[in-house]
Design a protein around this motif. Structure first.
Motif, PDB file in Angstrom:
ATOM      1  N   PRO A 117      23.319 -25.091 -30.075  1.00 43.64           N
ATOM      2  CA  PRO A 117      23.538 -24.153 -28.772  1.00 43.64           C
ATOM      3  C   PRO A 117      24.762 -22.805 -29.252  1.00 43.64           C
ATOM      4  O   PRO A 117      25.270 -23.256 -30.162  1.00 43.64           O
ATOM      5  CB  PRO A 117      24.226 -24.850 -27.616  1.00 43.64           C
ATOM      6  N   GLU A 118      24.600 -21.701 -28.760  1.00 45.30           N
ATOM      7  CA  GLU A 118      25.430 -20.711 -29.033  1.00 45.30           C
ATOM      8  C   GLU A 118      26.799 -20.881 -29.038  1.00 45.30           C
ATOM      9  O   GLU A 118      27.669 -20.490 -29.700  1.00 45.30           O
ATOM     10  CB  GLU A 118      24.947 -19.513 -28.195  1.00 45.30           C
ATOM     11  N   ALA A 119      27.092 -21.626 -27.861  1.00 48.24           N
ATOM     12  CA  ALA A 119      28.337 -21.819 -27.532  1.00 48.24           C
ATOM     13  C   ALA A 119      29.182 -22.642 -28.702  1.00 48.24           C
ATOM     14  O   ALA A 119      30.399 -22.697 -29.135  1.00 48.24           O
ATOM     15  CB  ALA A 119      28.717 -22.710 -26.252  1.00 48.24           C
ATOM     16  N   LYS A 120      28.343 -23.964 -29.228  1.00 52.52           N
ATOM     17  CA  LYS A 120      28.838 -24.876 -30.260  1.00 52.52           C
ATOM     18  C   LYS A 120      28.782 -24.026 -31.516  1.00 52.52           C
ATOM     19  O   LYS A 120      29.544 -24.238 -32.511  1.00 52.52           O
ATOM     20  CB  LYS A 120      27.974 -25.741 -30.345  1.00 52.52           C
ATOM     21  N   LYS A 121      28.150 -22.844 -31.688  1.00 51.51           N
ATOM     22  CA  LYS A 121      28.180 -21.987 -33.027  1.00 51.51           C
ATOM     23  C   LYS A 121      29.284 -21.428 -32.952  1.00 51.51           C
ATOM     24  O   LYS A 121      30.079 -21.142 -34.157  1.00 51.51           O
ATOM     25  CB  LYS A 121      26.963 -21.087 -33.026  1.00 51.51           C
TER      26      LYS A 121
END
Length: 153
Positions: A117-121
């Motif tokens: 997910p983008e948040a983890k990236k």
């Protein structure tokens, strides 16, 4: 995990004992924050990573490659499957408060799991930049983290 123990003399008396509930996982001797570890199992076997902290609930080790150096993302690893090296990196001042065991739960979109997910990236990028600053201060450490650990007969 509950283990049922029957009394030797009175077979009808049953005791229930809970095992491993309140025992906190102890950290291995010689393991300090910022220590470079070698992973022994999994897809990143033989890679060198930086130990960041011990997870509170699971007792697993939080390690990072950094991803931009050797391709190892932020991940949890058991203490049993690492070799501790004498190399250390100064990681004091890096904010790891938002990374808990819940961070690693798989997010699902419909019936499928979201790969990354983008948040983890964003968290991975922020952590990588902070670690890279510290890695580049030490001579040849970046090359050391890139190299594989192998044992030849």
């Amino acid at each position: 995990m509950t283990k049922v123990i029957r009394d030797k003399w009175y077979p009808f008396a049953v005791k229930r004992i809970k095992r491993g509930v309140n025992n906190k996982t102890r950290l291995r001797q010689g393991l300090r924050r910022g220590q470079v570890l070698i992973l022994l199992t999994g897809p990143y076997r033989g890679r060198r990573v930086i130990y960041l902290k011990q997870m509170e609930r699971s007792g697993l080790l939080l390690v990072n490659g950094p991803f931009s150096v050797n391709g190892v993302p932020l991940k949890r690893v058991s203490q049993r499957f690492v070799i501790i090296t004498s190399t250390r990196v100064n990681v004091h001042g890096i904010d790891l408060s938002g990374i808990t065991d819940e961070y690693f739960k798989v997010e699902k979109k419909g019936k499928r799991a979201v790969k990354f997910p983008e948040a983890k990236k964003a968290v991975q990028k922020a952590l990588d930049t902070q670690l890279l600053e510290r890695v580049q201060k030490v001579d040849l450490l970046k090359d050391y983290l890139k190299s594989y650990f192998t044992i030849t007969p």
